[in-house]
Design an enzyme around this catalytic site. Structure first.
Site, PDB file in Angstrom:
ATOM      1  N   ARG A  63       0.847  -1.192   0.000  1.00  0.00           N
ATOM      2  CA  ARG A  63       0.000   0.000   0.000  1.00  0.00           C
ATOM      3  C   ARG A  63       0.883   1.243   0.000  1.00  0.00           C
ATOM      4  NH1 ARG A  63      -3.247  -2.838  -1.714  1.00  0.00           N
ATOM      5  NH2 ARG A  63      -5.341  -3.331  -0.945  1.00  0.00           N
ATOM      6  N   HIS A  90      -0.777  -0.334  -9.880  1.00  0.00           N
ATOM      7  CA  HIS A  90      -1.413  -1.324  -8.985  1.00  0.00           C
ATOM      8  C   HIS A  90      -1.670  -2.619  -9.772  1.00  0.00           C
ATOM      9  CE1 HIS A  90      -3.874  -1.641  -5.057  1.00  0.00           C
ATOM     10  NE2 HIS A  90      -3.626  -2.874  -5.510  1.00  0.00           N
TER      11      HIS A  90
HETATM   12  P1  NDP Z   1      -1.421 -11.341   4.834  1.00  0.00           P
HETATM   13  O1  NDP Z   1      -2.452 -10.782   5.740  1.00  0.00           O
HETATM   14  O2  NDP Z   1      -1.533 -12.744   4.379  1.00  0.00           O
HETATM   15  O3  NDP Z   1       0.011 -11.156   5.527  1.00  0.00           O
HETATM   16  C1  NDP Z   1       0.364 -10.003   6.189  1.00  0.00           C
HETATM   17  C2  NDP Z   1       1.732 -10.203   6.810  1.00  0.00           C
HETATM   18  O4  NDP Z   1       2.156  -8.953   7.351  1.00  0.00           O
HETATM   19  C3  NDP Z   1       1.716 -11.212   7.944  1.00  0.00           C
HETATM   20  O5  NDP Z   1       2.858 -12.017   7.887  1.00  0.00           O
HETATM   21  C4  NDP Z   1       1.791 -10.327   9.193  1.00  0.00           C
HETATM   22  O6  NDP Z   1       2.449 -10.909  10.302  1.00  0.00           O
HETATM   23  C5  NDP Z   1       2.616  -9.173   8.679  1.00  0.00           C
HETATM   24  N1  NDP Z   1       2.401  -7.964   9.476  1.00  0.00           N
HETATM   25  C6  NDP Z   1       1.288  -7.234   9.615  1.00  0.00           C
HETATM   26  N2  NDP Z   1       1.495  -6.195  10.450  1.00  0.00           N
HETATM   27  C7  NDP Z   1       2.776  -6.284  10.843  1.00  0.00           C
HETATM   28  C8  NDP Z   1       3.601  -5.506  11.695  1.00  0.00           C
HETATM   29  N3  NDP Z   1       3.127  -4.422  12.328  1.00  0.00           N
HETATM   30  N4  NDP Z   1       4.880  -5.896  11.874  1.00  0.00           N
HETATM   31  C9  NDP Z   1       5.366  -6.992  11.253  1.00  0.00           C
HETATM   32  N5  NDP Z   1       4.638  -7.763  10.432  1.00  0.00           N
HETATM   33  C10 NDP Z   1       3.371  -7.403  10.225  1.00  0.00           C
HETATM   34  O7  NDP Z   1      -1.328 -10.344   3.585  1.00  0.00           O
HETATM   35  P2  NDP Z   1      -1.080 -10.701   2.045  1.00  0.00           P
HETATM   36  O8  NDP Z   1       0.227 -11.361   1.923  1.00  0.00           O
HETATM   37  O9  NDP Z   1      -2.278 -11.350   1.468  1.00  0.00           O
HETATM   38  O10 NDP Z   1      -1.033  -9.236   1.400  1.00  0.00           O
HETATM   39  C11 NDP Z   1      -0.198  -8.231   1.897  1.00  0.00           C
HETATM   40  C12 NDP Z   1      -0.642  -6.895   1.334  1.00  0.00           C
HETATM   41  O11 NDP Z   1      -0.288  -6.812  -0.034  1.00  0.00           O
HETATM   42  C13 NDP Z   1      -2.145  -6.667   1.341  1.00  0.00           C
HETATM   43  O12 NDP Z   1      -2.592  -6.176   2.591  1.00  0.00           O
HETATM   44  C14 NDP Z   1      -2.327  -5.636   0.250  1.00  0.00           C
HETATM   45  O13 NDP Z   1      -2.188  -4.353   0.821  1.00  0.00           O
HETATM   46  C15 NDP Z   1      -1.159  -5.887  -0.679  1.00  0.00           C
HETATM   47  N6  NDP Z   1      -1.552  -6.459  -1.968  1.00  0.00           N
HETATM   48  C16 NDP Z   1      -1.258  -5.744  -3.100  1.00  0.00           C
HETATM   49  C17 NDP Z   1      -1.562  -6.245  -4.335  1.00  0.00           C
HETATM   50  C18 NDP Z   1      -1.137  -5.522  -5.564  1.00  0.00           C
HETATM   51  O14 NDP Z   1      -1.550  -5.888  -6.662  1.00  0.00           O
HETATM   52  N7  NDP Z   1      -0.297  -4.515  -5.461  1.00  0.00           N
HETATM   53  C19 NDP Z   1      -2.254  -7.529  -4.472  1.00  0.00           C
HETATM   54  C20 NDP Z   1      -2.469  -8.214  -3.220  1.00  0.00           C
HETATM   55  C21 NDP Z   1      -2.130  -7.683  -2.030  1.00  0.00           C
HETATM   56  P3  NDP Z   1       1.859 -12.226  11.032  1.00  0.00           P
HETATM   57  O15 NDP Z   1       2.029 -13.341  10.032  1.00  0.00           O
HETATM   58  O16 NDP Z   1       2.727 -12.408  12.213  1.00  0.00           O
HETATM   59  O17 NDP Z   1       0.428 -11.924  11.331  1.00  0.00           O
HETATM   60  C1  OXD Z   2      -5.328  -6.469  -3.149  1.00  0.00           C
HETATM   61  C2  OXD Z   2      -4.830  -5.515  -4.079  1.00  0.00           C
HETATM   62  O1  OXD Z   2      -5.388  -6.140  -1.990  1.00  0.00           O
HETATM   63  O2  OXD Z   2      -5.018  -5.684  -5.280  1.00  0.00           O
HETATM   64  O3  OXD Z   2      -5.646  -7.594  -3.562  1.00  0.00           O
HETATM   65  O4  OXD Z   2      -4.227  -4.545  -3.692  1.00  0.00           O
END
Ligand code: NDP
Ligand code: OXD
Length: 309
Positions: free
Chosen positions: A224, A272
């Site tokens: 993000r 994006h």
């Molecule tokens: P998940 O919810 O599966 O994973 C999030 C990870 O972030 C977890 O490992 C979590 O830790 C970690 N995390 C969250 N907060 C913290 C923190 N404060 N400190 C350390 N680690 C933290 O998310 P996804 O992998 O599915 O997606 C990640 C992000 O990617 C989405 O939220 C979205 O914003 C973005 N995205 C963008 C896309 C694009 O096309 N550009 C497409 C898809 C997603 P823990 O495992 O310990 O809970």
């Molecule tokens: C998602 C994204 O969150 O596209 O899947 O950013």
């Protein structure tokens, strides 16, 4: 009973087919034909208009057409008592890893310089470190982060992954918690952001992080835009402390015409597009989740609002 549906890019027939395949006989209603919202029990949405979900007093679940959920929670009026179900999708994960591998290789092998040399008709070859000498740190070890770590590790890179809770990934150094963040950053030649946007991760990529990274490092942000302090990144790029950044997500999207990222020579902008939701697999995932609800079960994974993701 009905389903509120909002995604401007959708092929609505494909969603109807996915619901029919799960024997779900509920009307899919877009905003224009919502009428009374009293019979809406489920919402399937990407970036619904602010205030729209609030009108649905009998809403049971909100299904996100994306892995992130800020497109829902940034609506100041969204009903926070209604659980949000995140998208989990193998194809999205695979696409994200491919995007990250593309940029890691681009930086690792200095391909941007060759583009410049081609413009100048210059025949000049660069040496580059062995893959194992290139340290890639991935922030976030959820569905996307874990897969990206595994694939980069299998290409021979020296990979560190960071999350809130401790993980085990073969061949990957996994660190957890705030106390290890300094190490993750100091030892990142390439820093990849895959963290959800929360109160804790807003502007987590800031001047202090850029200063602590090895000089000439690279930033890849596919999570993000608001996780980056944009002025600090531009300053670090201008000074050469950070050599280049591949940015897929932005504080404001579409990126405004006058944004300095568009024309910065060290920034690569993608719209994006790192891992766009695959409509067919997303529809299948969400239809199966609604089937579970109708059968009296619990859909998953549900966003934990206290953590913010
Ligand atoms: P998940 O919810 O599966 O994973 C999030 C990870 O972030 C977890 O490992 C979590 O830790 C970690 N995390 C969250 N907060 C913290 C923190 N404060 N400190 C350390 N680690 C933290 O998310 P996804 O992998 O599915 O997606 C990640 C992000 O990617 C989405 O939220 C979205 O914003 C973005 N995205 C963008 C896309 C694009 O096309 N550009 C497409 C898809 C997603 P823990 O495992 O310990 O809970
Ligand atoms: C998602 C994204 O969150 O596209 O899947 O950013």
């Amino acid at each position: 009973m009905a389903i509120f549906f909002h995604w401007s890019e959708a092929d609505i027939d494909l969603w109807r087919d996915a619901l029919a395949a799960e024997n779900i006989d509920l009307e899919l209603r877009p905003l224009e034909s919502l009428g009374s919202a009293a019979d809406v029990e489920f919402a399937i949405v990407w970036a619904p208009p602010d205030g729209s979900l609030k009108t649905m007093e009998n809403l049971k679940y909100i299904f996100s057409i994306g892995a992130g959920v800020t497109h829902i929670t940034l609506d100041p009026d969204y009903p926070s008592n209604v659980p949000i179900v995140r998208l989990q999708d193998r194809l999205l994960v695979e696409d994200m890893s491919c995007h990250i591998i593309h940029w890691v290789l681009h930086y690792h092998r200095y391909y941007a310089r060759y583009r410049q040399y081609q413009n100048e008709r210059k025949w000049l070859r660069h040496r580059y470190p062995e893959n194992s000498a290139r340290r890639v740190s991935i922030l976030g070890l959820g569905q996307t982060g874990q897969d990206a770590c595994r694939r980069l590790q299998s290409l021979g890179f020296s990979v560190t992954g960071w999350a809130r809770s401790q993980k085990e990934i073969e061949g990957v150094r996994c660190l957890a918690g705030q106390e290890t963040f300094d190490t993750v950053v100091r030892e990142a030649d390439i820093l990849v952001n895959l963290l959800p946007l929360t109160a804790e991760t807003a502007e987590i990529l800031n001047a202090s992080v850029f200063d602590r990274m090895p000089k000439g490092g690279f930033i890849i942000n596919c999570a993000r835009g608001s996780s980056v302090d944009d002025s600090a990144l531009l300053a670090a790029l201008d000074s050469g402390q950070i050599e280049a950044a591949a940015l897929d997500v932005f504080r404001e999207e579409p990126l405004p015409d006058d944004d300095p990222y568009w024309s910065h020579p060290a920034v690569s902008v993608t719209p994006h597009a790192a891992a766009p939701t695959n409509e067919r697999s997303a529809a299948e995932f969400i239809a199966a989740q609604i089937r579970t609800c109708l059968d009296g079960g619990q859909p998953a994974p549900i966003v934990d609002l206290a953590r913010g993701y």
